[in-house]
Design an enzyme around this catalytic site. Structure first.
Site, mmCIF file in Angstrom:
data_model
loop_
_atom_site.group_PDB
_atom_site.id
_atom_site.type_symbol
_atom_site.label_atom_id
_atom_site.label_comp_id
_atom_site.label_asym_id
_atom_site.label_seq_id
_atom_site.Cartn_x
_atom_site.Cartn_y
_atom_site.Cartn_z
ATOM 1 N N TYR A 55 -34.005 -14.901 9.634
ATOM 2 C CA TYR A 55 -35.177 -15.270 10.439
ATOM 3 C C TYR A 55 -36.327 -14.280 10.227
ATOM 4 C CZ TYR A 55 -32.434 -18.958 12.445
ATOM 5 O OH TYR A 55 -31.680 -20.099 12.570
ATOM 6 N N ASN A 89 -39.875 -28.298 14.288
ATOM 7 C CA ASN A 89 -40.247 -27.088 13.552
ATOM 8 C C ASN A 89 -40.317 -25.886 14.483
ATOM 9 O OD1 ASN A 89 -40.460 -28.825 11.410
ATOM 10 N ND2 ASN A 89 -42.704 -28.952 11.482
ATOM 11 N N VAL A 90 -40.002 -24.750 13.937
ATOM 12 C CA VAL A 90 -40.054 -23.507 14.717
ATOM 13 C C VAL A 90 -41.265 -22.664 14.316
ATOM 14 C CG1 VAL A 90 -37.558 -23.494 15.149
ATOM 15 C CG2 VAL A 90 -38.444 -22.344 13.091
ATOM 16 N N ASP A 91 -42.056 -23.204 13.355
ATOM 17 C CA ASP A 91 -43.285 -22.487 13.000
ATOM 18 C C ASP A 91 -44.344 -22.756 14.065
ATOM 19 O OD1 ASP A 91 -43.634 -25.107 10.652
ATOM 20 O OD2 ASP A 91 -45.036 -24.818 12.306
ATOM 21 N N HIS A 106 -36.405 -27.239 18.742
ATOM 22 C CA HIS A 106 -35.436 -26.324 18.130
ATOM 23 C C HIS A 106 -35.841 -24.865 18.258
ATOM 24 C CE1 HIS A 106 -33.972 -29.898 15.485
ATOM 25 N NE2 HIS A 106 -33.583 -29.992 16.749
ATOM 26 N N GLY A 172 -42.658 -36.311 8.339
ATOM 27 C CA GLY A 172 -42.017 -35.223 7.588
ATOM 28 C C GLY A 172 -40.669 -34.790 8.115
ATOM 29 N N THR A 173 -39.818 -35.775 8.461
ATOM 30 C CA THR A 173 -38.458 -35.415 8.867
ATOM 31 C C THR A 173 -37.480 -36.398 8.233
ATOM 32 O OG1 THR A 173 -36.903 -35.207 10.726
ATOM 33 C CG2 THR A 173 -38.791 -36.676 11.056
ATOM 34 N N SER A 174 -36.318 -35.869 7.839
ATOM 35 C CA SER A 174 -35.315 -36.722 7.190
ATOM 36 C C SER A 174 -34.531 -37.528 8.221
ATOM 37 C CB SER A 174 -34.350 -35.847 6.379
ATOM 38 O OG SER A 174 -33.665 -34.946 7.261
HETATM 39 N N1 APR Z 1 -45.210 -34.345 3.442
HETATM 40 C C1 APR Z 1 -44.432 -35.065 4.300
HETATM 41 N N2 APR Z 1 -43.082 -35.040 4.285
HETATM 42 C C2 APR Z 1 -42.494 -34.251 3.357
HETATM 43 C C3 APR Z 1 -43.221 -33.464 2.438
HETATM 44 C C4 APR Z 1 -44.646 -33.530 2.508
HETATM 45 N N3 APR Z 1 -45.428 -32.829 1.678
HETATM 46 N N4 APR Z 1 -42.331 -32.791 1.654
HETATM 47 C C5 APR Z 1 -41.100 -33.147 2.082
HETATM 48 N N5 APR Z 1 -41.190 -34.034 3.084
HETATM 49 C C6 APR Z 1 -40.123 -34.672 3.847
HETATM 50 C C7 APR Z 1 -38.847 -34.939 3.076
HETATM 51 O O1 APR Z 1 -38.945 -36.160 2.358
HETATM 52 C C8 APR Z 1 -37.839 -35.016 4.221
HETATM 53 O O2 APR Z 1 -37.754 -36.332 4.744
HETATM 54 O O3 APR Z 1 -39.767 -33.806 4.884
HETATM 55 C C9 APR Z 1 -38.427 -34.102 5.283
HETATM 56 C C10 APR Z 1 -37.673 -32.794 5.398
HETATM 57 O O4 APR Z 1 -36.392 -33.085 5.888
HETATM 58 P P1 APR Z 1 -35.460 -31.855 6.303
HETATM 59 O O5 APR Z 1 -35.533 -30.818 5.251
HETATM 60 O O6 APR Z 1 -34.134 -32.448 6.700
HETATM 61 O O7 APR Z 1 -36.185 -31.250 7.584
HETATM 62 P P2 APR Z 1 -36.105 -31.781 9.066
HETATM 63 O O8 APR Z 1 -35.948 -33.265 9.121
HETATM 64 O O9 APR Z 1 -37.263 -31.185 9.789
HETATM 65 O O10 APR Z 1 -34.747 -31.086 9.597
HETATM 66 C C11 APR Z 1 -34.449 -31.272 10.970
HETATM 67 O O11 APR Z 1 -32.552 -29.826 10.688
HETATM 68 O O12 APR Z 1 -31.696 -27.938 9.800
HETATM 69 C C12 APR Z 1 -32.153 -28.492 10.971
HETATM 70 O O13 APR Z 1 -33.100 -27.361 12.783
HETATM 71 C C13 APR Z 1 -33.357 -27.737 11.467
HETATM 72 O O14 APR Z 1 -35.322 -28.639 12.537
HETATM 73 C C14 APR Z 1 -34.466 -28.781 11.418
HETATM 74 C C15 APR Z 1 -33.696 -30.082 11.467
#
Ligand code: APR
Length: 232
Positions: A55, A89-91, A106, A172-174
């Protein structure tokens, strides 16, 4: 006329173009680490120095990056909608862009808390937290982050906001980590929903969803224009 309520669920992808790694993309944060070693209570008890260093490095990098056009576009929407940002996001890039209503599901990278009295939360000056840095009651401080296996205290608050949203955007989340990924199901069927992500695909059993397969820095400003034109 009251403003329509827009809830925005954001993940690591909205900060990718600011230069912060996501978790599950190629080269992502989890690629170099065993998640449970650096982001779980078990990992903390086993090797607190490793967790603190993980961290510390992320906090140090955060000091060197800036919000991007996606963060700023969301601030612009606050003039036209009641905007609530629910972020995984934690930022602090949403804060630094100027967003006013932010729920950090988170936790927050720039905050630390007592390992014993979890309500003793502090802003960390600088980027480094070390063993021996203690709370006012003499107990070790830890990152103010929700680790895997820990509860998500703000999830009910976030679900309430989603249930009375007129509009919902996912950016921007999976959508792989629960309970955050389940929030979209609290929004009403009728509410127009938008999913901005280069990998955006229709989400199982989510009605009224429009996928915008773009990076956030172009997709979010495009969404802002669309919402201002068609939903005011
Ligand atoms: N613009 C938009 N989306 C983007 C970009 C971009 N430039 N680059 C990547 N992505 C997308 C990817 O396609 C993906 O769907 O951002 C997503 C990132 O997914 P993860 O890496 O799984 O991140 P996230 O969904 O925020 O993870 C959720 O998982 O590990 C835990 O606590 C952690 O908060 C986090 C949680």
């Amino acid at each position: 006329m009251p403003k329509k309520k827009l809830v925005v669920l954001t993940g690591a992808g909205i900060s990718a173009e600011s230069g912060l790694k996501t978790f599950r993309d190629a080269g992502g944060l989890w690629e170099g680490h065993n998640v449970y070693e650096v982001a779980s209570p078990e990992g903390w008890y086993a090797n607190p120095e490793l967790v603190l260093e993980f961290y510390n490095q992320r906090r140090k990098q955060l000091l060197e990056v800036e919000p991007n056009p996606a963060h700023h576009a969301l601030v612009e929407l606050e003039d036209f909608f009641e905007v609530v940002i629910v972020t995984q996001n934690v930022d602090d890039l949403h804060e630094r862009a100027g967003s006013q209503n932010i729920i950090h599901l988170h936790g927050e990278l720039k905050k630390v808390r007592s390992t014993v009295y979890e309500n003793l939360v502090y802003e960390l000056p600088g980027w480094e937290l070390k063993l021996g840095d203690n709370c006012e009651k003499g107990h070790q401080l830890r990152p103010h982050i929700v680790w895997f296996g820990e509860s998500v205290p703000l999830i009910e608050d976030a679900a309430l906001h989603c249930s009375d949203a007129d509009l919902l955007a996912v950016i921007g989340t999976s959508m792989q980590v629960y309970p955050a990924a389940g929030l979209i199901h609290y929004a009403s069927v009728q509410a127009p929903k938008f999913y901005i992500d280069p990998q955006a695909e229709p989400l199982h059993s989510v009605q009224n969803l429009r996928c915008i397969k773009q990076n956030a820095s172009s997709g979010v400003p495009e969404l802002v224009q669309y919402l201002k034109r068609d939903f005011l």
